[in-house]
Design a protein around this motif. Structure first.
Motif, short mmCIF file in Angstrom:
data_model
loop_
_atom_site.label_atom_id
_atom_site.label_comp_id
_atom_site.label_asym_id
_atom_site.label_seq_id
_atom_site.Cartn_x
_atom_site.Cartn_y
_atom_site.Cartn_z
N PRO A 1 0.63 -1.43 -0.15
CA PRO A 1 -0.35 0.11 -0.06
C PRO A 1 0.42 1.68 -0.28
N ILE A 2 0.43 2.00 -0.26
CA ILE A 2 0.87 3.42 -0.84
C ILE A 2 0.42 4.31 0.30
N SER A 3 0.76 5.14 0.85
CA SER A 3 0.36 6.37 1.75
C SER A 3 0.85 7.76 1.55
N PHE A 4 0.60 8.80 1.89
CA PHE A 4 1.11 10.20 1.97
C PHE A 4 2.21 10.94 3.13
N SER A 5 2.83 10.94 3.11
CA SER A 5 3.71 11.12 3.53
C SER A 5 3.17 11.61 5.31
N PRO A 6 3.61 11.54 5.72
CA PRO A 6 2.76 12.51 7.45
C PRO A 6 3.30 13.76 7.90
N MET A 7 5.11 13.56 6.71
CA MET A 7 5.59 14.96 7.23
C MET A 7 5.63 16.06 5.92
N HIS A 8 4.37 15.73 5.39
CA HIS A 8 3.52 16.76 4.42
C HIS A 8 2.11 16.62 4.20
N ARG A 9 2.15 18.05 3.98
CA ARG A 9 0.48 17.81 3.37
C ARG A 9 -0.09 18.09 2.13
N LEU A 10 -1.00 17.40 1.98
CA LEU A 10 -2.11 17.75 0.35
C LEU A 10 -2.90 18.67 0.13
N GLN A 11 -3.03 19.58 0.03
CA GLN A 11 -4.02 20.88 0.27
C GLN A 11 -4.68 21.68 -0.75
N TRP A 12 -5.53 22.06 -1.24
CA TRP A 12 -5.99 23.54 -2.76
C TRP A 12 -5.63 24.29 -1.18
N GLU A 13 -4.72 24.91 -2.59
CA GLU A 13 -4.01 26.68 -2.25
C GLU A 13 -4.93 27.90 -3.10
N GLU A 14 -5.93 28.16 -2.32
CA GLU A 14 -6.61 29.02 -2.91
C GLU A 14 -5.99 30.58 -3.77
N ALA A 15 -4.76 30.64 -3.61
CA ALA A 15 -3.92 31.78 -4.28
C ALA A 15 -3.41 31.19 -5.51
N GLN A 16 -2.60 29.83 -5.65
CA GLN A 16 -2.89 29.23 -6.57
C GLN A 16 -3.28 29.07 -7.47
N GLN A 17 -4.70 28.74 -7.37
CA GLN A 17 -5.80 27.80 -7.58
C GLN A 17 -5.37 26.53 -8.50
N LYS A 18 -4.68 25.77 -7.17
CA LYS A 18 -4.65 24.51 -7.56
C LYS A 18 -4.09 23.60 -5.82
N ASP A 19 -3.82 22.13 -6.25
CA ASP A 19 -3.77 21.17 -5.34
C ASP A 19 -2.00 21.55 -5.51
N VAL A 20 -1.47 21.54 -3.97
CA VAL A 20 0.09 21.89 -3.50
C VAL A 20 0.34 20.97 -2.56
N ILE A 21 1.34 20.73 -2.07
CA ILE A 21 1.91 19.44 -1.38
C ILE A 21 3.19 21.00 -0.02
N LEU A 22 2.57 21.09 1.48
CA LEU A 22 3.09 21.70 1.84
C LEU A 22 4.45 21.33 2.76
N TYR A 23 5.04 21.11 3.18
CA TYR A 23 5.96 20.93 4.74
C TYR A 23 6.87 21.93 4.61
N PRO A 24 7.42 21.66 5.41
CA PRO A 24 8.12 22.80 6.39
C PRO A 24 9.50 23.57 5.69
N GLU A 25 9.90 22.87 4.57
CA GLU A 25 11.04 23.79 3.42
C GLU A 25 9.89 24.15 2.82
N GLY A 26 9.13 24.07 2.43
CA GLY A 26 8.45 25.34 0.87
C GLY A 26 7.07 24.77 0.67
N MET A 27 6.71 24.56 -0.86
CA MET A 27 5.41 24.25 -1.40
C MET A 27 6.07 23.79 -2.98
N VAL A 28 5.22 23.17 -2.57
CA VAL A 28 5.44 21.81 -3.87
C VAL A 28 3.46 22.38 -5.09
N GLU A 29 4.16 23.05 -6.14
CA GLU A 29 3.14 23.09 -6.77
C GLU A 29 1.82 22.22 -7.22
N LEU A 30 1.20 21.73 -7.72
CA LEU A 30 0.75 20.75 -8.78
C LEU A 30 -0.53 20.48 -10.11
#
Length: 90
Positions: free
Chosen positions: A8-37
């Motif tokens: 099974p594959i699980s999303f890392s507990p060190m990251h958060r997947l969420q919709w980012e209104e400012a970018q109008q897209k889903d992003v991965i948030l983590y302590p060092e930054g953000m990745v737009e998806l």
């Protein structure tokens, strides 16, 4: 590292997947930054809930989008996600 097709594959507990209104897209948030998806990447990661393996994710997405032949693209993305620490396998 490469995706194990059986585990099974699980999303890392060190990251958060969420919709980012400012970018109008889903992003991965983590302590060092953000990745737009893009939409495809976000759809894949939303299914990484620890209950599905690679084949189940492929099947779910092929059913959702009424298509076939997604396994190679999904596998490639999940390998990138695994190597970036966004997902994990037990």
């Amino acid at each position: 590292m490469t995706i194990n097709t059986v585990s099974p594959i699980s999303f890392s507990p060190m990251h958060r997947l969420q919709w980012e209104e400012a970018q109008q897209k889903d992003v991965i948030l983590y302590p060092e930054g953000m990745v737009e998806l893009n939409q495809s990447s976000a759809e894949i990661l939303k299914l990484c809930d620890g209950t599905r393996n690679l084949d189940q994710i492929v099947l779910d997405l092929e059913e959702k989008f009424a298509t076939t032949g997604l396994k190679n693209d999904i596998t490639s993305f999940l390998n990138v996600a695994l190597n970036n620490g966004w997902i994990q396998q037990n």
